[in-house]
Design an enzyme around this catalytic site. Structure first.
Site, PDB file in Angstrom:
ATOM      1  N   GLY A  85      68.973  -9.243   9.094  1.00  0.00           N
ATOM      2  CA  GLY A  85      69.354  -9.065  10.489  1.00  0.00           C
ATOM      3  C   GLY A  85      70.523  -8.114  10.638  1.00  0.00           C
ATOM      4  O   GLY A  85      71.491  -8.387  11.354  1.00  0.00           O
TER       5      GLY A  85
ATOM      6  N   LEU B 255      60.949 -11.353  10.756  1.00  0.00           N
ATOM      7  CA  LEU B 255      60.925 -12.812  10.570  1.00  0.00           C
ATOM      8  C   LEU B 255      59.536 -13.403  10.735  1.00  0.00           C
ATOM      9  O   LEU B 255      59.277 -14.520  10.273  1.00  0.00           O
ATOM     10  CB  LEU B 255      61.871 -13.485  11.572  1.00  0.00           C
ATOM     11  CG  LEU B 255      63.369 -13.273  11.387  1.00  0.00           C
ATOM     12  CD1 LEU B 255      64.130 -13.945  12.516  1.00  0.00           C
ATOM     13  CD2 LEU B 255      63.841 -13.787  10.044  1.00  0.00           C
TER      14      LEU B 255
ATOM     15  N   ALA C 218      69.623 -13.416   9.825  1.00  0.00           N
ATOM     16  CA  ALA C 218      68.614 -13.150  10.855  1.00  0.00           C
ATOM     17  C   ALA C 218      67.973 -14.431  11.375  1.00  0.00           C
ATOM     18  O   ALA C 218      67.505 -15.272  10.612  1.00  0.00           O
ATOM     19  CB  ALA C 218      67.530 -12.234  10.294  1.00  0.00           C
TER      20      ALA C 218
ATOM     21  N   LYS D 244      67.812 -23.762  14.862  1.00  0.00           N
ATOM     22  CA  LYS D 244      68.858 -23.689  13.846  1.00  0.00           C
ATOM     23  C   LYS D 244      68.855 -24.930  12.957  1.00  0.00           C
ATOM     24  O   LYS D 244      69.045 -24.839  11.739  1.00  0.00           O
ATOM     25  CB  LYS D 244      70.232 -23.518  14.493  1.00  0.00           C
ATOM     26  CG  LYS D 244      70.395 -22.255  15.316  1.00  0.00           C
ATOM     27  CD  LYS D 244      70.122 -20.980  14.532  1.00  0.00           C
ATOM     28  CE  LYS D 244      71.218 -20.617  13.583  1.00  0.00           C
ATOM     29  NZ  LYS D 244      71.020 -19.265  12.983  1.00  0.00           N
TER      30      LYS D 244
ATOM     31  N   SER E 213      77.868 -15.759  22.977  1.00  0.00           N
ATOM     32  CA  SER E 213      79.119 -16.310  23.515  1.00  0.00           C
ATOM     33  C   SER E 213      79.891 -15.220  24.251  1.00  0.00           C
ATOM     34  O   SER E 213      80.450 -15.459  25.332  1.00  0.00           O
ATOM     35  CB  SER E 213      79.971 -16.889  22.392  1.00  0.00           C
ATOM     36  OG  SER E 213      79.263 -17.877  21.672  1.00  0.00           O
TER      37      SER E 213
END
Length: 264
Positions: free
Chosen positions: A13, A68, A88, A164, A202
């Site tokens: 990534g 991916l 990634a 995740k 964020s």
């Protein structure tokens, strides 16, 4: 201290925000870096962003194309690699249309990386996970979460947290099955210098606040961590034998509300 062994580290990534700072830290410390990209046309863009981060010599940086969603290309990416930092994974800013696809992409990425690493004889893999793999879905949660905690997959959590969590679980399962030294880094909300068009989700929330795209300040607070500290923690996990088999939550320990951010 400069690493004179010139070990080659694969960073997946390579155009991503966290990966960018990891690659900068690796090059500054004397490693060779191979970065994976979904689109090879982004090579010069990535170098330009890294130049903003202080890199002027790209002799020890090369790129390879992977995806991916596809197993093809991962074996080639691992050729001559000493260790892997697998960053990634789909994020809230770059996510597929379907939630189940987001989860599948994250898990498949771990499977492809770990299988190729095993076949190439790679000794250590560091995974970039997220605090979302620890703190979500708990009806009665502890005052302070630790690396021993896991997100509750039986709860109605969002696709990012589920992806995740399940990807990290798969990572640990395969690390044990393949005999690979594993370590994982779990950042909280990531902030820091913006080098280009790729930055953390964020930071995107702050950008929306500045641009008036957040109609009201949500009554929410997050723990934050500097992206440069996240990169340094990845290098420690890569280099230190004490890190093998460990999870590391990356946080400054400061819980900041949107209201407080708006006052800065």
């Amino acid at each position: 201290m400069t690493n004179t062994n010139k070990k080659t580290i694969l960073v997946t990534g390579g155009s991503g925000y966290i990966a960018m700072f990891i690659m900068i830290a690796l090059l500054k410390k004397g490693y060779r870096v191979r970065a994976t990209l979904r689109t090879m046309s982004r090579q010069e863009e990535v170098k330009k962003m890294m130049a903003q981060g202080g890199i002027s010599d790209f002799t020890d940086l090369d790129f390879v194309q992977t995806d991916l969603t596809k197993e093809e290309g991962w074996s080639q990416a691992m050729t001559g690699v000493d260790s892997v930092i697998h960053v990634a994974s789909p994020t809230p800013l770059q996510r597929p249309d379907a939630d189940d696809l987001m989860v599948k992409m994250a898990i498949d990425g771990v499977k492809f990386v770990m299988k190729a690493a095993k076949q190439a004889g790679v000794k250590r893999v560091v995974l970039t996970s997220a605090s979302g793999a620890v703190l979500a879905g708990h009806k009665h949660h502890p005052e302070i979460f630790t690396e021993k905690d896991w997100t509750n997959l039986d709860a109605p959590i969002n696709a990012y947290q589920r992806s995740k969590t399940m990807a990290e679980m798969e990572f640990w399962k395969l690390a044990e099955a393949y005999g690979i030294e594993g370590a994982s880094v779990l950042p909280t909300a990531v902030m820091g210098p913006i080098l280009g068009n790729d930055f953390s989700h964020s930071s995107a929330a702050i950008k929306n606040m500045f641009e008036g795209k957040m109609p009201r300040l949500l009554n929410l607070a997050f723990d934050y961590v500097d992206v440069r500290d996240v990169a340094d923690l990845h290098l420690l996990a890569l280099e230190k034998n004490e890190a093998i088999g460990q999870r590391f939550i990356a946080t400054s320990g400061q819980n900041i509300t949107y209201k407080k951010q708006a006052e800065f």
